[in-house]
Every structure is written in structure tokens, then in C-alpha cells.
Design a protein around this motif. Sequence first.
Motif, mmCIF file in Angstrom:
data_model
loop_
_atom_site.group_PDB
_atom_site.id
_atom_site.type_symbol
_atom_site.label_atom_id
_atom_site.label_comp_id
_atom_site.label_asym_id
_atom_site.label_seq_id
_atom_site.Cartn_x
_atom_site.Cartn_y
_atom_site.Cartn_z
ATOM 1 N N ARG A 61 -2.743 10.126 4.295
ATOM 2 C CA ARG A 61 -2.118 11.078 5.224
ATOM 3 C C ARG A 61 -2.312 12.524 4.786
ATOM 4 N NH1 ARG A 61 3.257 10.792 5.222
ATOM 5 N NH2 ARG A 61 3.421 11.894 7.177
ATOM 6 N N ALA A 62 -2.621 12.741 3.513
ATOM 7 C CA ALA A 62 -2.876 14.105 3.055
ATOM 8 C C ALA A 62 -4.279 14.575 3.437
ATOM 9 C CB ALA A 62 -2.669 14.202 1.539
ATOM 10 N N THR A 63 -5.132 13.673 3.898
ATOM 11 C CA THR A 63 -6.474 14.053 4.354
ATOM 12 C C THR A 63 -6.414 14.344 5.857
ATOM 13 O OG1 THR A 63 -7.292 11.902 5.096
ATOM 14 C CG2 THR A 63 -7.383 12.334 2.719
ATOM 15 N N ASN A 67 3.877 1.560 -1.237
ATOM 16 C CA ASN A 67 4.489 1.739 -2.546
ATOM 17 C C ASN A 67 3.478 2.174 -3.605
ATOM 18 O OD1 ASN A 67 6.937 1.109 -1.418
ATOM 19 N ND2 ASN A 67 6.881 -1.038 -2.015
ATOM 20 N N LEU A 68 2.210 1.874 -3.382
ATOM 21 C CA LEU A 68 1.164 2.335 -4.305
ATOM 22 C C LEU A 68 0.795 3.804 -4.058
ATOM 23 C CD1 LEU A 68 -1.300 -0.694 -4.162
ATOM 24 C CD2 LEU A 68 -0.053 0.067 -6.191
ATOM 25 N N GLY A 69 1.243 4.358 -2.941
ATOM 26 C CA GLY A 69 0.901 5.745 -2.626
ATOM 27 C C GLY A 69 -0.380 5.882 -1.818
ATOM 28 N N VAL A 70 -0.975 4.747 -1.421
ATOM 29 C CA VAL A 70 -2.253 4.804 -0.684
ATOM 30 C C VAL A 70 -2.068 5.480 0.680
ATOM 31 C CG1 VAL A 70 -4.094 3.426 0.347
ATOM 32 C CG2 VAL A 70 -3.153 2.771 -1.867
ATOM 33 N N GLU A 127 0.826 -1.212 0.000
ATOM 34 C CA GLU A 127 0.000 0.000 0.000
ATOM 35 C C GLU A 127 0.857 1.258 0.000
ATOM 36 O OE1 GLU A 127 -4.129 0.302 1.900
ATOM 37 O OE2 GLU A 127 -2.817 -0.622 3.377
ATOM 38 N N GLU A 164 0.234 7.725 1.658
ATOM 39 C CA GLU A 164 0.422 9.181 1.541
ATOM 40 C C GLU A 164 -0.888 9.853 1.196
ATOM 41 O OE1 GLU A 164 3.774 11.156 -0.159
ATOM 42 O OE2 GLU A 164 4.443 10.684 1.868
ATOM 43 N N ARG A 165 -1.657 9.213 0.327
ATOM 44 C CA ARG A 165 -2.937 9.814 -0.056
ATOM 45 C C ARG A 165 -3.836 9.979 1.176
ATOM 46 N NH1 ARG A 165 -8.061 7.069 -0.343
ATOM 47 N NH2 ARG A 165 -7.107 5.365 -1.498
ATOM 48 N N ALA A 197 5.363 8.801 8.213
ATOM 49 C CA ALA A 197 5.695 7.754 7.251
ATOM 50 C C ALA A 197 6.420 8.329 6.039
ATOM 51 C CB ALA A 197 4.435 7.040 6.800
ATOM 52 N N GLY A 198 7.527 7.700 5.701
ATOM 53 C CA GLY A 198 8.243 8.085 4.494
ATOM 54 C C GLY A 198 9.037 9.367 4.634
ATOM 55 N N ALA A 199 9.033 9.956 5.808
ATOM 56 C CA ALA A 199 9.750 11.220 5.967
ATOM 57 C C ALA A 199 11.256 11.001 5.972
ATOM 58 C CB ALA A 199 9.330 11.911 7.259
#
Lengths: 261, 249
Positions: free
Chosen positions: B90-92, B82-85, B80, B87-88, B247-249
Motif C-alpha cells: 500500500r505504500a507503493t 501481520n507480516l507487513g506485506v 500477510e 502495508e508495504r 487497511a489497518g487504519a
Amino acid sequence: MAIISTAGLARTFTTKRGTVEAVRGIDLTVEPGEILGFLGPNGAGKTTTLRMLTTLLPPTGGAATVAGHDLARDPAGVRRRIGYVAQSGGVDPNVSVREELVTQARLYRLGKTEAAARAEELARDLDLTGLLDRKCAALSGGQRRRLDIAMALTHRPEVLFLDEPTTGLDPAGRADLWDLVRRLRDAYGTTVFLTTHYLDEADALADRLVIVDRGVVVAEGTPGALKLRHGGSPDATLQDTFLAITGRTPAAPADPAPVAV
Amino acid sequence: MLLHDTAIIFGRYARQTLASKFQILFGVLMPLLYLLFFGPLLTDLPLSSSAGSWQVLVPGLLLQLGLFGASFAGFGIIVEKNLGVIERMRATPVSRLALLLGRVLRDALLLAFQAVLLVLTAYVMGLRAPLVGILIGFAFVGLLSVSLASLSYALALTVRTPQEFGPVVNAVTLPAMLLSGLMLPMTLGPAWLDVLSHFVPLRYLVDAVRAAYVGDYASTPMLYGVLAALALCAVSVTLGTRQFRRAGA
Ligand SMILES: Nc1ncnc2c1ncn2[C@@H]1O[C@H](COP(=O)(O)OP(=O)(O)O)[C@@H](O)[C@H]1O
Ligand SMILES: [Mg+2]
């Protein structure tokens, strides 16, 4: 008043092989309703800047205000007013289009029935109606991109951030997307902050360009003004202008497939 | 808002789990095999003076189910991410704690369901234990699952590929299983092993569930088990939430 303003925004990554100064101090402002093209070669720091402005990545230096909210002090306030589409999108291929849209609406705190209605409405606006009950995996590249954008528009954000939205699309898909972005701005006054390394895209779509290279802003202005100032005449190509500013072209001829960062 | 967000995230992943009947039953296969083929070996062994061998074995198998089931929960989130799910989401404005809790509650519920299957099978094979003790056992499985699933997601969010994730999880779960007396009570072994095992938090949970299965509710093992389970849970959920925050930071 500016809807986005940054001062010395910076981000350093610490990796096993040392530190990477991905963004070294970005100062910019964006006016409401503007389509801003954030242009730069691969590795210039575009994605990193976008991830900071969307609260996904804490800056290691500087400050920014987005849609009236301070990035550091009120990230939740920023999130409620912005939409974000990452370069690689963000939908699960095994989930249906409807489920993704409805869940996204629920994450933006819409009620059950409102969320279902909003999903239908977004599908109509973005030409996805017949596809609602398909798996995301079954969508074409252009349809996927429209779904990604629909997800980011769920809560009618004031600012929409798009990271290389047309990378990987065919010419027809790119033209459609340009139309969509213009339509959003004209109909809703949405501010669009988009990154690209395609010069023709920046030229055709953006009201104003901010050119970044190696983590800093190297030039800024309307496409016409930049051509006049750096390319020597208003008829100069953006290609020549870009070359004059950075000393190289934004994308190598054999542009590798987009990599998620 | 936390409850609302947790319910949304839980719903999303519960629907994915329900769509895969295979996943629901597969997890219970390993402890079931132990029950069928290992249990009968113990029937006549004097494992404990106060309890039947099923009352010693089943608590161990329950926590083993939680240990292995929850530790690998993070696998799916690597995909998930790696699919960008991630981050998507977390942007909400969604609560970061809910991003974790919605997922771990799905995991804990699935494991609790498998635990019920396991105990029912054990009952048919000869397990006899007080109902309250059995329910306490499920509560421990739930707490252990929430803790280990949280740690698993925290780890998964820091790695790039499943290949980096699997070995680390194996390196933790296998010693934890051996040193906590899941299969056989540690008191049967030499003193040094018994001492060593007291450094593994899981040991206290195992002892507590074994105490519950013989109706020994107001006992020291039970107290230590509850404290260890709650502490483990608090630390794990904190770590997990922190990873969702950055995450990913
Ligand atoms: N998470 C990260 N860890 C380490 N380095 C990174 C990370 N993200 C980006 N970088 C580095 O920062 C620089 C800028 O990257 P990026 O912002 O993705 O550029 P662009 O989007 O303009 O292509 C690159 O050198 C990239 O390798
Ligand atoms: Mg990029």
C-alpha cells in the motif's frame, strides 16, 4: 524549501475502550538531504506519524506536504516519491528475495526487463547478491533489514522513511545500517526520516532531532544544541538531555521485543 | 495502470498457488465426495418434472464449491497483513482496486478450474446438459467467487487473528448453503422455507444455473440470477477495495 512540512498533524483512534489520541498535533519541517531522527519513548506516536506521512493512515487533523505533494489531495504523488520500511519489515518469508525485489519494482511500474535489472542492481548495492534465490525466511536479521531497505529504494525515492530500523539488530548489524543510511544521503542526497528510541543511534546518525512525547513535539534541534540547551553543556549525554526534556528515559532497560502496530 | 497492476498482483498469487498442487486439488474434494456418495441417492428421486437429478444436483455442487472455496480466501491475507506485506504494497503507487482484483481473479480462476473437474466427473457419472448451459454455469461460479472472495478479504483485513475470522465465515456460509437450496430445490420444502430462502442472494444464482442446465436461457430465474450475481459482485468489490484503501487504519 522544506521537503516535508506538517502543520498540526493529528490522529485519534477510536477503540472499544474509548478514544486514543496517538498524535496530538505535530509541526515539523525537514530539509532536503537531511537525516532526521524522530526520537521518543514507546507509545509516543512515532509509528502513527510515519504511517500518516507515508499515506497509509489518514490523519484526523492537520495537514502535511511530502516531497512537494499534499498528503490529502495527492497521496499517489507522495507514494511515487517516498520509500517506507515498517518496523516489522514487509516481506513474505515463503517468497524468494529475487521475486520480492522484482515484484516491488513492477509495482513501481518498471517494465519486466528493467525490473529484473533493478533487482540485481539493488542486490549488489545492498550486499544481497548471493542471496537472490533464497527464500526470505533464510535471511539473517541484518540481511532481512537490508532487503526491506532495498525494496524501499527500488524507485530511487527522494525521501526514505525508516521505522526503528535497527531494533532487533546486533551491534555489527546496527553499525552496518548506520553506514548505509549515511551512504544513501551522501551518494544520492536522499532525505532520511527515521524513528528510534535508541539515544546513541540518534546521536550518531541524525543531523537533527525531533523529540516527541505523548503525541506532541517537545524539543527540536541538532544533538549538540539540545545537549547545550536542556542538558546544561555540550558534553552532556543525550540520555541526561532526554531525561531533562521528558522526565524519563526513552527505553526501559528491559525493552520488550518490537511489536508491529 | 489498473490492468498492469492487476496482472502483477495476480501473477504473484497465481505463482504461489501453482507451487502448491495440494491446494489446487483439495478444494474440489468436498463437492466431489457429494457427487460420488450423495448423487447416487438422488438418481431415482423425482426432484423436478423437467430435469434429471444430475441436472439439479450439479449446479448446486458447483455453487457450493464457489461458496466454500471463496469464502475462506481471506485466511491467507491475515498472515500477510501481520507480516507487513499489505502495508508495504500500500505504500507503493499500486492501484488499491488491483490489490483486490489480482487476488480475487486468482481465486476465481482456481475455482473455475475445480468446477471443470467437477463437471467432467459428473459427466462420467451420467450428467447430460447443453454445453451453453454448462458454460453459463462456469460464469456464475466465477462471479460468485469474485464476490465472496472480495467480501472474505474485506473481513480478513478488519480482524487481527484467524481465530476471529473462521467463526464469522462459518456463521454466514452454512445458513447460506442451507437456505439457498444448494443440495435440493427449495420448492420441495414448505412454503415458509421457500419464502425465507428468497432473502438469500445465492438462491437466485442456484435457480439460474439450474435453468441453464436444462437449456432454459430466456427465463425469469435466469434474469433474476444474472441481476443478483452482478449486484452482489458490485457491492462486494466496492467493499473489498475500500478495505484495501484503508487497511489497518
Ligand atoms: N491502530 C491503532 N488503534 C488504536 N490505538 C493505536 C493504534 N495504533 C497505535 N495506537 C496507539 O497510539 C499510541 C501511539 O502509538 P505508536 O505511534 O505506535 O507509538 P510509537 O511508534 O512511538 O511507539 C499508542 O498508545 C498506541 O497504543
Ligand atoms: Mg513504533
